[in-house]
Design an enzyme around this catalytic site. Structure first.
Site, PDB file in Angstrom:
ATOM      1  N   LYS A   1     -13.779  69.908   9.868  1.00 26.97           N
ATOM      2  CA  LYS A   1     -13.343  69.062   8.773  1.00 26.97           C
ATOM      3  C   LYS A   1     -14.529  68.548   7.962  1.00 26.97           C
ATOM      4  O   LYS A   1     -14.544  68.640   6.726  1.00 26.97           O
ATOM      5  CB  LYS A   1     -12.513  67.892   9.320  1.00 26.97           C
ATOM      6  CG  LYS A   1     -11.813  67.100   8.253  1.00 26.97           C
ATOM      7  CD  LYS A   1     -10.798  66.148   8.891  1.00 26.97           C
ATOM      8  CE  LYS A   1      -9.569  66.882   9.357  1.00 26.97           C
ATOM      9  NZ  LYS A   1      -8.729  66.092  10.274  1.00 26.97           N
TER      10      LYS A   1
ATOM     11  N   ARG B   1     -11.287  60.231  10.603  1.00 25.71           N
ATOM     12  CA  ARG B   1     -10.648  61.429  11.175  1.00 25.71           C
ATOM     13  C   ARG B   1     -11.572  62.149  12.137  1.00 25.71           C
ATOM     14  O   ARG B   1     -12.770  62.221  11.931  1.00 25.71           O
ATOM     15  CB  ARG B   1     -10.307  62.426  10.055  1.00 25.71           C
ATOM     16  CG  ARG B   1      -9.235  61.998   9.093  1.00 25.71           C
ATOM     17  CD  ARG B   1      -9.223  62.980   7.919  1.00 25.71           C
ATOM     18  NE  ARG B   1      -8.550  62.446   6.764  1.00 25.71           N
ATOM     19  CZ  ARG B   1      -7.293  62.779   6.434  1.00 25.71           C
ATOM     20  NH1 ARG B   1      -6.617  63.632   7.170  1.00 25.71           N
ATOM     21  NH2 ARG B   1      -6.741  62.261   5.366  1.00 25.71           N
TER      22      ARG B   1
ATOM     23  N   GLY C   1      -4.028  68.656  15.565  1.00 21.80           N
ATOM     24  CA  GLY C   1      -3.111  67.665  16.115  1.00 21.80           C
ATOM     25  C   GLY C   1      -3.486  67.130  17.474  1.00 21.80           C
ATOM     26  O   GLY C   1      -2.788  66.302  18.031  1.00 21.80           O
TER      27      GLY C   1
ATOM     28  N   MET D   1      -6.377  65.577  18.349  1.00 21.63           N
ATOM     29  CA  MET D   1      -7.152  64.339  18.384  1.00 21.63           C
ATOM     30  C   MET D   1      -6.656  63.395  17.298  1.00 21.63           C
ATOM     31  O   MET D   1      -5.734  63.709  16.561  1.00 21.63           O
ATOM     32  CB  MET D   1      -8.627  64.651  18.250  1.00 21.63           C
ATOM     33  CG  MET D   1      -9.138  65.297  19.533  1.00 21.63           C
ATOM     34  SD  MET D   1     -10.863  65.740  19.406  1.00 21.63           S
ATOM     35  CE  MET D   1     -10.849  66.721  17.942  1.00 21.63           C
TER      36      MET D   1
ATOM     37  N   ARG E   1      -9.794  74.534   5.513  1.00 22.29           N
ATOM     38  CA  ARG E   1     -10.243  75.273   6.709  1.00 22.29           C
ATOM     39  C   ARG E   1      -9.674  76.674   6.627  1.00 22.29           C
ATOM     40  O   ARG E   1      -8.724  76.937   5.869  1.00 22.29           O
ATOM     41  CB  ARG E   1      -9.786  74.567   7.979  1.00 22.29           C
ATOM     42  CG  ARG E   1      -8.298  74.383   8.050  1.00 22.29           C
ATOM     43  CD  ARG E   1      -7.891  73.537   9.238  1.00 22.29           C
ATOM     44  NE  ARG E   1      -6.446  73.316   9.185  1.00 22.29           N
ATOM     45  CZ  ARG E   1      -5.794  72.449   9.917  1.00 22.29           C
ATOM     46  NH1 ARG E   1      -6.456  71.662  10.762  1.00 22.29           N
ATOM     47  NH2 ARG E   1      -4.493  72.318   9.831  1.00 22.29           N
TER      48      ARG E   1
ATOM     49  N   HIS F   1       4.195  79.765  35.504  1.00 18.99           N
ATOM     50  CA  HIS F   1       4.001  81.061  36.159  1.00 18.99           C
ATOM     51  C   HIS F   1       4.710  82.175  35.384  1.00 18.99           C
ATOM     52  O   HIS F   1       4.126  83.219  35.094  1.00 18.99           O
ATOM     53  CB  HIS F   1       4.540  80.984  37.587  1.00 18.99           C
ATOM     54  CG  HIS F   1       4.440  82.275  38.327  1.00 18.99           C
ATOM     55  ND1 HIS F   1       5.482  83.167  38.414  1.00 18.99           N
ATOM     56  CD2 HIS F   1       3.402  82.845  38.978  1.00 18.99           C
ATOM     57  CE1 HIS F   1       5.104  84.215  39.099  1.00 18.99           C
ATOM     58  NE2 HIS F   1       3.838  84.055  39.467  1.00 18.99           N
TER      59      HIS F   1
ATOM     60  N   SER G   1     -14.396 106.835  37.028  1.00 12.37           N
ATOM     61  CA  SER G   1     -13.503 105.891  36.369  1.00 12.37           C
ATOM     62  C   SER G   1     -13.519 104.611  37.198  1.00 12.37           C
ATOM     63  O   SER G   1     -13.126 104.616  38.364  1.00 12.37           O
ATOM     64  CB  SER G   1     -12.093 106.466  36.295  1.00 12.37           C
ATOM     65  OG  SER G   1     -11.230 105.517  35.705  1.00 12.37           O
TER      66      SER G   1
ATOM     67  N   CYS H   1     -10.401 102.091  34.148  1.00 10.69           N
ATOM     68  CA  CYS H   1      -8.951 102.209  34.062  1.00 10.69           C
ATOM     69  C   CYS H   1      -8.243 101.026  34.691  1.00 10.69           C
ATOM     70  O   CYS H   1      -7.051 101.076  34.923  1.00 10.69           O
ATOM     71  CB  CYS H   1      -8.481 103.525  34.673  1.00 10.69           C
ATOM     72  SG  CYS H   1      -8.777 103.635  36.443  1.00 10.69           S
TER      73      CYS H   1
ATOM     74  N   TYR I   1     -15.283 105.466  27.703  1.00 11.91           N
ATOM     75  CA  TYR I   1     -13.960 105.070  27.242  1.00 11.91           C
ATOM     76  C   TYR I   1     -13.425 103.923  28.093  1.00 11.91           C
ATOM     77  O   TYR I   1     -13.926 103.649  29.178  1.00 11.91           O
ATOM     78  CB  TYR I   1     -12.980 106.253  27.304  1.00 11.91           C
ATOM     79  CG  TYR I   1     -12.668 106.692  28.710  1.00 11.91           C
ATOM     80  CD1 TYR I   1     -11.636 106.088  29.437  1.00 11.91           C
ATOM     81  CD2 TYR I   1     -13.422 107.675  29.337  1.00 11.91           C
ATOM     82  CE1 TYR I   1     -11.380 106.456  30.744  1.00 11.91           C
ATOM     83  CE2 TYR I   1     -13.168 108.049  30.638  1.00 11.91           C
ATOM     84  CZ  TYR I   1     -12.151 107.436  31.341  1.00 11.91           C
ATOM     85  OH  TYR I   1     -11.905 107.778  32.635  1.00 11.91           O
TER      86      TYR I   1
END
Lengths: 886, 886
Positions: free
Chosen positions: A22, A92, A101, A103, A336, A452, A768, A836, A856
């Site tokens: 800000k 602020r 939102g 703080m 922002r 969960h 791999s 992988c 890769y």
């Protein structure tokens, strides 16, 4: 003395770290000549020092604030606390990384029983003055003095009732005075002191409150979820107030330089005339779309268009700004970088390249790879007739329908039978994971975005609506009740994990389709990335999907998933129950054509691209019933003393299951150890692979099979298996009289394999990294056991910053990946090395894989676009770093 | 062309690798002027090439053999196959590392239907000639042509019966001729061809047979047990025959330059007059002790004494030699470094230093550390009431009792079931080795101190009584009869391999005590070694024993063993079943004084020395009943529908056991993870340790406690625990007003800990490598599951050279030990680093620990002397290597 306070004209955009987002925005807007109410910013460094000193100001801070306040008074020609000409300010928070939102903010600071008179005089608007004072006390009372918001609201409602009005603005002068008195009484009652009348004390208290809000519970939680370090601190901006509620030529609003939802290049925003910022957010009055301003205040609309153009030109990105019009004069209060949907992020990035605002590299860096998830999942068909019956949290994106099922076991069973299932639970636990795996979606009545169910579903890329508390779930009766509707087990529902909505019945969904811009962005990613992106796929369908999403090969085909299918499991069990090699080979003979068919399908789907097939990996008992279940069955049958035949059969099964039972199956008889003990299994698989490849090659279809041996810890395990593989393959190829190249390689998934990779590369033509298992053994943590029992707690307690099964542990596991790669290439410079594990589609892990020079990454098909983008970002960041760019 | 064949005068002692032990011995004896029948040796390199070529001779070998044969014919003035003056030779195997009796030998080669006439002429002894021919055919038939030994023996017995004689030497000329004919017939019948008459062909076939015997089953088994590489190959020595059976001024014998059983400096050996070497071994005639030769052939006895002195002076070690006297002339046929008992090895090494033959360093290197096991084993309690039922030869020291078992297979089976077993055989053969491995001891009725049973048992450090001829062993009925006593299979007997005595039933045994020489050798070891040697001990008794055996500290006290004791387990279970922290703390409060008592005992025993105590490590379910058992109980109780109270209790237990059940407990909730979840457990243990230390310190007893945290994978796990430990300890010490130093450190038993040891050393004041678990995770092998299922097979199949849980895997696990040590010391240069896995008492692993610079190894108390010796050897070898010594 250290500088802690910056007047707006002393800063600029790149000072976010010390001025906060800000503060830096206000400074930058000042710098480029936009109309900004003036003020100053107390740096994050001051906040950090404040905490270091046990919440006391560092030396010099107080003086610097005083100094800058004087400067502000001079510029504004007002004075804090001056009853004639009072300066009012906002206070602020603003951290370097936006935490919207989370703080606290205080507006209208400087008002008291005396300065209000000055405001009345100057504005000639008693209602406005009292309303401002009322708002100030309410906000200060809540934020600074810690009095519950509701207590003010109750008083407000009382007064409205007494006055017989419905809306806040309808309260007139006397009503406001009454309200003020009651607010002051409330404060006295709550804190035992009068509301502070000294504006300097008000300011000090407000600054402290903002500092303290850095460590409020909300903010801490937000940082945890968003992985923001705890020690950054917040800055505090103190700014002269301007008022949008000074009549119909005043107003306030928020705007975006482009549409943050679709990415369209259009002026987008909302405003309210005669209102303060909080009114827009509060939702009491419905704001008007920005385009209406053209009619309401045409001159100001034109000014705003110029501001928008200037902002985007200056920041070279879409901005989200707040403005206030005070008596016909426009002020910018904040700007922002705009948050945006995935769709918008992609479109904006691509459009801005076409508009020559940014480069392709910048466009690629603009999109957060994980966000692409949103564009890759099913969504509700927009043309469908829908009936929303409930709304919960949008816990994991994607839309899904299925039969309502209340237990994980049943969900697993039906899911395996290819029935679509929505698993419905009050909340899920790690015991439900097997059911979640097989379900199309998960719906819970309890738990939040980090429950969960939510965490696991996101990991799996499954749709999930969590915490849908309006539902009454009766797991015993197997019903859901909501608003007089009862849904029974087996009935269909649909959930939208992107919106949190629940629908009755099967709602048509549409598969995600990729926008033109999405395709363009990914094609640019391919131009820039160095890493290959493969997919893990066990079926031709998965392989096709992966290829469609840009997979350049299959990095992992798990052959055991083929063994698990309904029609094969009995044959596999026959093979396992066989007493001798001959009977085992009989069963394997039956599996051979089936396996061959599997490979033909996958090879076809991946024509011309490499397909890495892993030979059988899991311990054999995974194909038999669970020991505890069969134990209960046998105990019961024994006691009943009838069903002798069944008992005998079950006893035999129990014996086998017991003999295969392992204390630590993860570290037991699996992978190449099985292959060495029962070479006939691997031989069958190799035969199936090679025969499939030959058949297609003969048809002119180009096939690149790569055979991968799992769980190697020592080169001597690999040698005999490689020898057998090559013998079978070479003989078959020779017999077929064709030319067919194939490779033999290995998983590196045990620490010893990585530590002795130089030896292993003597045999293996490719590596791999199986980072799932490698993480388990390197940490000594069984994922199955740990996640519920202590691993998530570890993450909560910051013992581990990330769950190492989601984000590759670069410090430990990564060290083995790096070591294994460099040792392997020492022996075989052209060694093909990939990964992988599940980390292959996780952006930070992809960046790591790039940095250590892998060839890769391989991930689930739907993560391929994410990996492509992440790989491109990694390449660009590396290049930028080399060029000294940030 | 490569040289494959060496005449005896071309070699010397240090050419063992290519000439084999036997060939190098013959060459060396030739070199130092001892009387040796001449000949040549075909090198091990030839054998290796033979196998490389698919059992065909390498180029040039045939010519070289021919060449050396001519040289031998020239020197001996005889000619192979010359009917007038035939050269007879022996063809013997001889590997670089001695494998007694494992490979084949052919004597009297060169005899045929024509040359026998020459022998008759020259020796004027038809009986001798025919007997030699008979022996040759029998040996050749068995060794070269592969006809079973028994088939010849049956014919021999028949002929003896027909002739009505009992002993072989009683067969006279005609009988021998008859025998010869029948042998030849047998051969024709068995191989379909006549016995080969061409001596050159005989020689070629015999050499091939010796080459092939390198890979016979016996030899392969022996190499596996003794960890001799399979690719060394054997040499073949071809040597002119001399005959000990040419009358009473001929003879043959074996000797040792010192007593190989006790180490006493005395001439030791056995001989037979008018006999060939095989007669001594066969045990048909009982040989005379060497001292008798003084009377029989005094001149030769004096010659032999000179030979003994020369041999020991030359080799500077005890020699085991074979000699033959042909018509009053002494020939040496073989010399090699004598195998000896541990007791002898120690005594000889120490004596030779005192005799100034070798240095202390050499003495230390002379004793195989693992052999010390023998000196550390049980003997019969002198206070026991014993009933000697028989006495045999004291073939291998140590006392043991067990069930009488008559077959190696059954001994193996019972042994694996942990039943104590005494394997009882008429005589053992290499086919019995697997049974001997698992038996507590071995008892035979035939064979001497150099019999198979004796040699093998000494090698294994097992108790053995050999040649106990009073016993009637009926292997079919499975009984032993002796003096009207009948012992049946499964009944207990006790044997004392140090005295040769056999007792009925289980006789109490006591632990060994150390000889003076043993103590001297170990004290020299302490002078030379750099590594500290600690012990793992969980009780004051173990600690005392360890200290007595030279432990310089306790490297691992496992506190969970204390939890397992009868009187504590119920309290521990109460603690686990507790629903909340308060109840848990109640139970822990009861454990506190008990734990404190444990530590007081150990600290006292180790006064002045460091004691490393590991906090609770295993998962809690280890203290509760097994899931399967309780599941059966509950299922049964449920079906019976009575005992409701019991059912309820068991259900509750089942619930707890199920909730604690883990799929892979080895990688589950244990170690520091428990400590982090239930800090109260560790806090209690720390309190107990520190209170115990304070109590003793106040009494003036010096205590050095070191608190060790198990299963750390990340520094962040260690931090909060260390903080708690130090807080509790410092507060208690301060309160006590004394000075007490303690350390806090960690196990390094997970790969990640080793990989990030630099971080971990920021908190840990010491490291202890837990190489058991580190091996499990590095290999990804669960020891519990793997040993039976595939690990032993891995060793058998040479996939792994050693079981990595016995011998530290230097290539993989060792790399982590090395890395962890160097990283840790980078952070904390004075970091104390040790190892407390089972490898800490294994000589090769100890050498490795020395080489990577650990501070100490810690092992079980009885292995402390072994580790001390191994540590000294490591230091000496390192020094020698630096000085360029071999």
């Amino acid at each position: 003395m250290k500088k802690y306070v910056y007047f707006f004209n002393e800063g600029k955009a790149n000072m976010k770290t010390i001025l906060g987002g800000k503060g830096a925005g206000l400074a930058e807007m000042t710098r480029i000549g936009l109309p900004v109410p003036q003020g100053f910013t107390i740096s994050t460094e001051a906040c950090i020092e404040y905490y270091r000193n046990g919440t006391r100001y560092p030396e010099g801070l107080e003086e610097q604030i005083k100094d800058k306040l004087q400067q502000l008074e001079k510029i504004s020609k007002k004075k804090l606390g001056d009853p004639k000409n009072p300066l009012l300010v906002s206070v602020r928070s603003g951290a370097a990384i936006s935490m919207p939102g989370m703080m606290d903010t205080v507006l209208n600071l400087g008002l008291n029983n005396f300065t209000i008179q000055g405001i009345i005089e100057i504005t000639k608007n008693e209602r406005f003055a009292y309303d401002s004072y009322r708002r100030f006390i309410q906000m200060f009372g809540n934020v600074v003095l810690g009095i519950e918001h509701d207590k003010f609201e109750i008083i407000l409602e009382e007064v409205k009732k007494e006055l017989k009005v419905k809306l806040d603005p309808e309260i007139e002068g006397e009503g406001l005075k009454k309200l003020l008195e009651r607010y002051k009484k409330l404060i006295k009652k709550e804190i035992g002191k009068d509301f502070p009348q000294d504006p300097e004390l008000q300011l000090k208290m407000a600054i402290d409150a903002v500092f303290n809000s850095w460590n409020n519970k909300r903010a801490i939680t937000y940082r945890k979820i968003n992985k923001i370090p705890d020690d950054l601190g917040t800055a505090v901006s103190v700014q002269e107030m301007v008022f949008g509620n000074m009549g119909d030529n005043s107003g306030t609003g928020v705007g975006f330089t482009r549409n943050p939802s679709t990415g369209e290049k259009e002026y987008y925003g909302e405003y309210l005339l005669n209102a303060q910022g909080e009114d827009v957010v509060a939702g009491i009055r419905t704001p008007m779309p920005l385009s209406n301003l053209k009619n309401d205040l045409p001159k100001l609309y034109q000014e705003l268009i110029k501001v928008i153009q200037l902002l985007e030109k200056n920041y070279q990105d879409v901005q989200d700004f707040e403005f206030t019009i005070e008596k016909g004069k426009l002020y910018l209060l904040q700007t922002r970088t705009a948050k945006r949907t995935a769709q918008a992020a992609v479109k904006i990035a691509v459009d801005m390249v076409e508009e020559k605002i940014i480069s392709k590299e910048e466009a690629i860096l603009r999109v957060e790879p994980n966000q692409l998830n949103q564009l890759l999942h099913k969504r509700i068909d927009p043309n469908a007739k829908i009936k929303v019956i409930a709304k919960g949290l949008p816990a994991s994106p994607g839309a899904a329908y299925g039969k309502v099922i209340f237990t994980a076991d049943e969900a697993e069973q039906l899911g395996k039978e290819k029935e679509p299932v929505i698993l419905v639970r009050t909340e899920t636990t790690p015991d439900d994971i097997h059911g979640m795996v097989e379900a199309q979606g998960v719906l819970t009545s309890r738990g939040g975005m980090t429950s969960h169910a939510a965490v696991v579903a996101r990991g799996m890329g499954k749709a999930c609506v969590a915490g849908c508390s309006v539902l009454s779930i009766n797991a015993k009766k197997e019903t859901i009740s909501v608003n007089n509707i009862t849904i029974k087990k087996g009935e269909f529902i649909t959930i939208d994990g992107g919106s949190g909505e629940v629908f009755l019945g099967k709602v048509p969904t549409i598969d995600p389709e990729m926008s033109e811009e999405f395709k363009i962005l990914l094609s640019w990613s391919n131009e820039k990335k160095r890493l290959g992106v493969y997919a893990n796929a066990d079926t031709p369908e998965d392989a096709l999907k992966a290829r469609e999403l840009g997979a350049e090969g299959i990095g992992l085909t798990r052959t055991e998933h083929m063994f698990m299918a309904q029609d094969r499991l009995p044959i596999v069990q026959e093979m396992i129950m066989a007493d001798n090699k001959k009977n085992r080979e009989e069963a394997l003979k039956k599996l051979l054509p089936i396996q061959k068919g599997d490979f033909i399908g996958i090879f076809k789907a991946m024509e011309g691209l490499p397909v890495i097939i892993r030979l059988l990996d899991p311990p054999l008992h995974e194909f038999l019933p669970n020991l505890e279940d069969i134990l209960i069955e046998v105990t019961t049958l024994r006691l009943k003393e009838k069903d002798i035949k069944e008992l005998n059969e079950k006893e035999k099964l129990l014996e086998k299951v017991t003999s295969l039972h392992e204390i630590n199956p993860m570290l037991g008889l699996r992978g190449c150890r099985l292959g060495l003990l029962y070479p006939e299994i691997y031989n069958m698989q190799v035969q199936a692979i090679i025969e499939a490849a030959i058949e297609l090659t003969k048809k002119g279809i180009k096939v690149k099979p790569e055979i991968m041996i799992p769980l190697i810890s020592h080169i001597n395990e690999l040698k005999p298996i490689c020898r057998d593989v090559r013998k079978i393959a070479d003989e078959k190829i020779k017999l077929a009289g064709i030319k067919l190249n194939y490779k033999v390689g290995t998983m590196i998934e045990l620490p010893r394999a990585a530590l002795t990779a130089d030896k292993i590369a003597e045999e293996a033509e490719f590596f791999s990294f199986g980072t799932n298992d490698l993480t388990q053994t390197t940490f000594g943590i069984s994922r199955d056991d740990a996640e519920g029992k202590f691993l998530l707690k570890y993450v909560d307690d910051h013992i581990l910053e990330d769950n190492p099964f989601e984000v590759l542990d670069q410090e430990g596991v990564g060290k083995l990946v790096e070591l294994g790669t460099s040792l392997g290439r020492k022996t075989r410079p052209d060694l093909e090395v990939g990964i992988c594990g599940e980390h292959g589609g996780e952006p930070r892990s992809v960046e790591f894989c790039h940095s250590v020079g892998l060839n890769y990454v391989s991930c689930s098909p739907f993560r391929v676009p994410i990996a492509r983008l992440a790989a491109a970002q990694a390449a660009i960041k590396e290049k930028n770093l080399k060029c000294g760019k940030k």
